[in-house]
Design an enzyme around this catalytic site. Structure first.
Site, PDB file in Angstrom:
ATOM      1  N   HIS A   1       0.682  -1.233  -0.030  1.00 32.81           N
ATOM      2  CA  HIS A   1       0.021  -0.034   0.067  1.00 32.81           C
ATOM      3  C   HIS A   1       0.836   1.318   0.063  1.00 32.81           C
ATOM      4  CE1 HIS A   1      -3.362  -2.314   2.259  1.00 32.81           C
ATOM      5  NE2 HIS A   1      -3.029  -2.638   0.898  1.00 32.81           N
ATOM      6  N   PRO A   2       1.827   1.500  -0.900  1.00 33.79           N
ATOM      7  CA  PRO A   2       2.713   2.637  -0.768  1.00 33.79           C
ATOM      8  C   PRO A   2       1.804   3.864  -1.458  1.00 33.79           C
ATOM      9  CG  PRO A   2       3.463   1.287  -2.708  1.00 33.79           C
ATOM     10  CD  PRO A   2       2.497   0.637  -1.933  1.00 33.79           C
TER      11      PRO A   2
END
Ligand SMILES: Cc1cc2nc3c(=O)[nH]c(=O)nc-3n(C[C@H](O)[C@H](O)[C@H](O)COP(=O)(O)OP(=O)(O)OC[C@H]3O[C@@H](n4cnc5c(N)ncnc54)[C@H](O)[C@@H]3O)c2cc1C
Length: 537
Positions: free
Chosen positions: A460-461
């Site tokens: 989930h950057p």
């Protein structure tokens, strides 16, 4: 000649291509570095990890992570129509309402929970119908799992036995509790952003979609973003946008392309001999991600995904689109607060109905289940930087997991709680020996060492082109890049703070809202206040 050029056909890019081309008088070009989404592993839900390190994946690696034994962590990112929504685990989660109120309170009017809820509902086709929290007439199918695994139900029961509440809808009135995830699937197949938003409109005459074209950068005329340059087959091609260029290349690709185009930290672009268009020190900074660890047990009954590759499951899937092949692996989960001082959940669990270690690359003989504590609100911040001015060089990624020791402390609570859950009566009929961290890990030091060895990205950057008005902001609250014209960023990179949950639905919401801003005549010039505030510093 196009009105809008969209760079990247991922979760956000597919939504924008659809919404902007609703007006037949507007010409839209969508550019994607990856290919068509034809691989069968995209569409058969359980197979998503087989796409890792293949042609649909950018296959990034972080720099050595100091707090994680100097390991370089593997970061998959979708490189195909649908982007990461074509290779993700399909969990449909929006985050906590307070996440969006925080965005608003950070200086982003229009991004509070009540502002964004209509956009979540607009995109959604909820299996259980419309309600205060859900939409039922949008393009994106949000369904219960077709064939939930009994292990997933055991996990929810374990939560209840431990004193937590059962939650039938993590995206409803309250996020907290244990439950089965809903997934972006339709008829037992993945419903990516491409399946939901792009394929149904590919025949529109005013929408051109080009795949296998790697964008190299954007050329400016004065301060105005005017031309996109990309590689097609062996040649370099340029296209002009009459109205706007919209960067949807994701939390790694968007800051990379901004810097390659001369928009970023001046001093640093000079070192790489990239001509400066605008000094925006925040480009690539503020990188946030959800790290996840794992507590894994042998499963004493043959119910886990270890059987999924058997012929009977393939036949069942072919005949009815049901059974184990419809599993998204992480079928159940939870949102909890590890201390009464937390006002919102700070830990999420992803419960895997099989052995899911090292992104699925590690295999064992036999059955297992995996409990993955996931840190929701990290204090640590990382950074994306260019390695060189060559657009084909992967950027350097420093995630900086656990650089702030409070993050490691929450993860320690997470593995302890995972063990408590596994020890409940609900798991008595399934629990075999603990494989990871293993019975030898008895004290906090051993569990911290396990986390350092085992922690991986939960994929989930966000945050590398953050929205705001402060010195580190890259876009304003209408997602226009500060200090240039005709350029927006619309994707997960604009999140000022990471939301407390999985990031696909929030990214789709961001694109729905951006499409409305653009269509309702939001000027392509950024607001003056940022320039003024910088000038006065
Ligand atoms: C393995 C995995 C599992 C995940 N599981 C979940 C989950 O279960 N639930 C959930 O909510 N979220 C999940 N996520 C996260 C979620 O999918 C992402 O947050 C979301 O898709 C991000 O959308 P985006 O539009 O910002 O970027 P992306 O969807 O990654 O799109 C960016 C697009 O831009 C293209 N691009 C980049 N650079 C260039 C260039 N130079 N030229 C041309 N094109 C370019 C890329 O190829 C890509 O198609 C997961 C992600 C991964 C990778």
């Amino acid at each position: 000649m196009y009105d809008y050029i969209i760079i990247g056909a991922g979760s956000a890019g597919c939504v924008l291509a659809n919404r902007l081309s609703e007006d037949p008088s507007v010409k839209v070009l969508l550019l994607e570095a990856g290919g068509r989404d034809t691989a069968k592993e995209i569409h058969i839900p359980v197979a998503f990890s087989k796409l890792f390190k293949g042609p649909c994946d950018w296959t990034y690696f972080t720099e050595p992570e100091p707090q994680l034994g100097n390991r370089s962590l593997y970061w998959p990112r979708g490189k195909v129509l649908g982007g990461s929504s074509s290779i993700n685990a399909m969990i449909y989660i929006r985050g906590h309402w307070a996440d969006y109120d925080q965005w608003r309170d950070l200086g982003n009017p229009g991004w509070g929970y009540t502002d964004v809820l209509p956009y979540f509902k607009k995109s959604e086709k909820q299996q259980h119908g419309a309600s205060e929290y859900h939409g039922a007439s949008g393009p994106l199918h949000v369904n219960d799992l077709c064939s939930p695994n009994p292990l997933a139900e055991a996990f929810v029961a374990a939560g209840e036995e431990t004193g937590f509440q059962r939650n039938a809808d993590f995206n409803g009135a309250t996020q907290e509790g244990f439950g089965l995830y809903q997934v972006t699937q339709s008829g037992g197949k993945r419903h990516s952003a491409a399946a939901a938003f792009l394929h149904p409109v590919m025949t529109r005459k005013n929408l051109t979609v080009r795949t296998d074209v790697h964008v190299f950068g954007i050329y400016f005329e004065g301060k105005r973003a005017a031309i996109v340059s990309f590689q097609q087959e062996n040649g370099s091609v340029q296209e002009r946008a009459e109205r706007e260029i919209i960067l949807c290349a994701g939390a790694i690709g968007s800051p990379q392309l901004l810097m390659l185009s001369g928009v970023g930290p001046a001093e640093y672009l000079r070192q790489l001999d990239i001509p400066l268009v605008c000094d925006l020190p925040g480009v690539g900074k503020n990188l946030q991600d959800h790290p996840a660890s794992g507590v894994v047990y042998e499963c004493s009954r043959p119910v886990s995904l270890a059987s999924a590759e058997g012929l009977s499951h393939a036949v069942r899937y072919l005949m009815s689109k049901k059974g184990m092949l419809t599993s998204n692996v992480a079928e159940a989960g939870a949102f909890i607060r590890t201390s009464p001082q937390c006002h919102v959940p700070n830990l999420q669990f992803h419960f895997g109905v099989g052995y899911f270690v090292e992104h699925g690359f590690q295999k064992i003989k036999g059955h297992a289940f995996s409990i993955g504590p996931t840190l929701l609100h990290p204090y640590s911040r990382g950074e994306i930087r260019l390695r060189s001015s060559n657009p084909l060089d992967a950027p350097s990624i420093r995630a900086n997991y656990f650089a702030d020791s409070r993050d490691a402390d929450v993860m320690l609570q997470g593995v302890k709680l995972a063990r408590t859950l596994a020890a409940t009566r609900a798991f008595d009929q399934y629990r075999g020996i603990e494989l990871h961290p293993g019975p030898g890990a008895k004290d906090d030091n051993a569990l911290r060492a396990h986390n350092a060895k085992f922690t991986e990205t939960l994929y989930h950057p966000v945050g590398t082109c953050k929205m705001g008005q402060d010195a580190a902001a890259v876009v304003d609250s209408e997602l226009r890049v500060h200090c240039v014209e005709g350029l927006r960023v619309v994707d997960a990179s604009i999140m000022p703070t990471i939301i407390g949950g999985n990031t696909n639905a929030p990214t789709i919401m961001i694109a729905e809202k951006a499409a409305d801003l653009i269509k309702n005549g939001s000027s392509s010039r950024p607001t003056e206040s940022y320039a003024e505030s910088r000038a006065s510093r």
